[in-house]
Design an enzyme around this catalytic site. Structure first.
Site, PDB file in Angstrom:
ATOM      1  N   ASP A 122       3.058 -12.725  40.298  1.00  0.00           N
ATOM      2  CA  ASP A 122       4.263 -12.815  39.481  1.00  0.00           C
ATOM      3  C   ASP A 122       5.381 -12.036  40.169  1.00  0.00           C
ATOM      4  OD1 ASP A 122       5.835 -13.593  37.341  1.00  0.00           O
ATOM      5  OD2 ASP A 122       5.218 -11.920  36.064  1.00  0.00           O
ATOM      6  N   HIS A 129      17.608 -10.050  34.614  1.00  0.00           N
ATOM      7  CA  HIS A 129      16.433  -9.565  33.868  1.00  0.00           C
ATOM      8  C   HIS A 129      16.052  -8.162  34.345  1.00  0.00           C
ATOM      9  CE1 HIS A 129      12.544  -9.384  31.889  1.00  0.00           C
ATOM     10  NE2 HIS A 129      11.964  -9.169  33.055  1.00  0.00           N
ATOM     11  N   ARG A 138      14.570   2.625  31.643  1.00  0.00           N
ATOM     12  CA  ARG A 138      14.972   3.839  32.371  1.00  0.00           C
ATOM     13  C   ARG A 138      16.457   4.087  32.164  1.00  0.00           C
ATOM     14  NH1 ARG A 138      12.644   0.643  36.024  1.00  0.00           N
ATOM     15  NH2 ARG A 138      14.696   0.315  36.901  1.00  0.00           N
ATOM     16  N   GLU A 195       7.876 -14.427  28.370  1.00  0.00           N
ATOM     17  CA  GLU A 195       8.724 -14.383  29.547  1.00  0.00           C
ATOM     18  C   GLU A 195       8.952 -15.819  29.985  1.00  0.00           C
ATOM     19  OE1 GLU A 195       7.176 -11.459  32.397  1.00  0.00           O
ATOM     20  OE2 GLU A 195       8.392  -9.954  31.363  1.00  0.00           O
ATOM     21  N   GLU A 197       9.571 -18.299  32.451  1.00  0.00           N
ATOM     22  CA  GLU A 197       9.418 -18.349  33.904  1.00  0.00           C
ATOM     23  C   GLU A 197       9.089 -19.771  34.348  1.00  0.00           C
ATOM     24  OE1 GLU A 197       6.996 -15.339  35.703  1.00  0.00           O
ATOM     25  OE2 GLU A 197       7.333 -13.884  34.085  1.00  0.00           O
ATOM     26  N   GLN A 236       2.811  -2.324  27.946  1.00  0.00           N
ATOM     27  CA  GLN A 236       3.439  -2.307  29.283  1.00  0.00           C
ATOM     28  C   GLN A 236       4.196  -1.001  29.529  1.00  0.00           C
ATOM     29  OE1 GLN A 236       6.349  -5.449  29.716  1.00  0.00           O
ATOM     30  NE2 GLN A 236       6.907  -4.873  31.807  1.00  0.00           N
ATOM     31  N   TYR A 240       2.787   1.226  32.807  1.00  0.00           N
ATOM     32  CA  TYR A 240       3.266   0.632  34.067  1.00  0.00           C
ATOM     33  C   TYR A 240       3.612   1.629  35.177  1.00  0.00           C
ATOM     34  CZ  TYR A 240       8.337   1.463  33.670  1.00  0.00           C
ATOM     35  OH  TYR A 240       9.575   2.032  33.637  1.00  0.00           O
ATOM     36  N   LYS A 249       0.121  -7.522  30.425  1.00  0.00           N
ATOM     37  CA  LYS A 249       0.465  -8.825  30.984  1.00  0.00           C
ATOM     38  C   LYS A 249      -0.706  -9.797  31.053  1.00  0.00           C
ATOM     39  CE  LYS A 249       4.715  -7.941  32.294  1.00  0.00           C
ATOM     40  NZ  LYS A 249       5.857  -8.807  31.993  1.00  0.00           N
ATOM     41  N   THR A 345      10.803 -13.415  34.819  1.00  0.00           N
ATOM     42  CA  THR A 345      11.665 -13.878  33.725  1.00  0.00           C
ATOM     43  C   THR A 345      13.017 -14.342  34.255  1.00  0.00           C
ATOM     44  OG1 THR A 345      10.599 -12.226  32.369  1.00  0.00           O
ATOM     45  CG2 THR A 345      12.618 -13.182  31.490  1.00  0.00           C
TER      46      THR A 345
HETATM   47 MN    MN Z   1       6.414 -11.993  34.280  1.00  0.00          MN
END
Ligand code: MN
Length: 413
Positions: A122, A129, A138, A195, A197, A236, A240, A249, A345
């Site tokens: 991915d 995005h 953040r 998402e 995609e 997530q 992460y 995910k 995304t």
């Molecule tokens: Mn994704």
């Protein structure tokens, strides 16, 4: 091109498309091509001798996945397409004479995963995005990390949980943490998201240790499909750092059943967005390396109320498929036929073009209003998401069909 088969106006599956998939028929899985409201059974076509002029093992037309057919190579994919176009436009063709055997009604037909996916990667190729997520996750630093405009950032996903459109997925359980707390909780995710995609399917392998040059990269792509990379944002967010996406995910990703070939997409080729700063030479390819593919996301409540929540376009992506593929192999990593490469995304600049509920509801601060008067920050049990994709230019329309899935309740761990 005029065909003897009646094809509804605005059908995704015009004669210019002819995407490949796997249909379940009489309990077995068979390679197939979509046309209008019908499906062409390639095993039947092969038995009727329609593909006799093609130099490939006929067993590829009756295999339960498309991998062996794809392995026959680009020329064979193109020959099948050409032969089917001839068969569909010739009044007394074999396909016309034997349509009772070779054609199936598309409505209600059960479709299966079109390829055996050995590996799935991915990417994270939408600047909008990545910027939106950076701002939310953040808030105190630059939203785009320093590597983002130099590397098509990606991670290795999980092929085992890729499912076909229509499959329900249970709400995942996992660890999450409340703001200001130091001890995590365990329970069902409260932030299940989508998402928006697209993914491409590898059509030609490269050997371990042999990178694919950017000028050859598109030759390694069979075609594209719609990809919904379901994400549990609360899981997530906690997991992460430092190694990236994991259990937030890999509980499921949904693909649309039809793979639209690069040949069918060619008329919709368009210029990639400007990249600044200039990328390193190994990533410099042709300017017209992307495709104008319109994307629509519809939310469906458990009662069936539909709300169109976003529309985006594949061409908004910062990184091209060729750049992703070249970067993926530049260290010698080998890709195999059937591997899937998802885009990340696909968000645009406007709020209406954001490709996840995380962005559409801005991390839950601005709920998404639905047609039935209720609203959503993230998905509730029983909610479904349908993604549609299509290209349109000068009266030529081709589409991808739809990619749909439902989040199921998961009462017990
Ligand atoms: Mn994704």
């Amino acid at each position: 091109m005029k065909t003897w088969l009646s094809i509804p106006e605005n059908s995704d599956f015009s004669i210019h498309n002819l995407p490949f998939g796997i249909v379940v028929r009489d309990g077995g899985k068979t390679p197939a091509v979509a046309i209008g409201d019908s499906i062409i059974d390639l095993a039947v076509c092969s038995k009727l001798g329609i593909f006799d002029p093609i130099d490939c093992d006929p067993s590829v037309f009756s295999a339960p996945v498309l991998n062996d057919f794809i392995a026959c190579g680009k020329q064979v994919w193109s020959q099948v397409r050409k032969i089917l176009q001839e068969q569909l436009t010739t009044e007394n063709s074999i396909l016309h004479s034997f349509q009772d055997k070779a054609l199936i009604e598309r409505k209600g037909a059960e479709m299966a995963i079109p390829v055996h996916v050995g590996d799935y990667t991915d990417f994270y190729s939408s600047k909008e995005h990545a910027t939106n997520v950076g701002k939310m996750f953040r808030p105190d630093s630059e939203p785009l990390l320093p590597n983002w405009k130099h590397i098509p950032v990606g991670y290795h996903g999980r092929a085992s949980s890729i499912v076909i459109s229509g499959t329900g997925l249970k709400r995942p359980y996992g660890q999450t943490i409340k703001p200001g707390e130091s001890q995590p909780d365990f329970g069902p995710s409260q932030r299940v998201d989508i998402e928006l995609e697209m993914a491409y399917v590898i059509g030609k392998a490269n050997k371990l240790g042999e990178p694919v040059h950017i000028k050859d990269a598109e030759d390694h792509i069979f075609g594209k499909l719609i990809f919904n990379d379901w994400s549990a944002r609360d899981i997530q967010k906690w997991e992460y750092v430092p190694l990236g996406p994991f259990l937030g995910k890999n509980f499921g990703s949904t693909v649309s059943p039809w793979i639209v070939t690069m040949e069918a997409l060619e008329p919709f080729r368009t210029n990639q967005v400007d990249q600044s700063p200039e990328v390193l030479p190994y990533l410099q390819g042709r300017k017209d390396s992307t495709f104008d593919i319109k994307l629509d996301v519809t939310h469906i409540t458990p009662e069936g109320v539909e709300t169109h929540i976003a529309h985006s376009n594949f061409k908004y992506l910062y990184w091209s498929m060729a750049q992703q593929l070249t970067h993926h192999t530049v260290n010698g990593c080998n890709l195999n036929i059937g591997d899937m490469m998802a885009s990340g995304t696909i968000s645009g600049q406007e709020k209406s073009s954001f490709g996840s509920m995380l962005e559409l509801s801005w991390a839950g601060k601005e709920p998404i209003e639905l047609k039935d008067g209720t609203s959503r920050k993230f998905l509730l049990d029983g909610d479904s998401i349908r993604i549609n994709a299509y290209c349109e230019k000068d009266g030529n329309r081709i589409g991808f069909g739809s990619c749909e899935g439902t989040i199921l309740p998961n009462p017990e761990y």
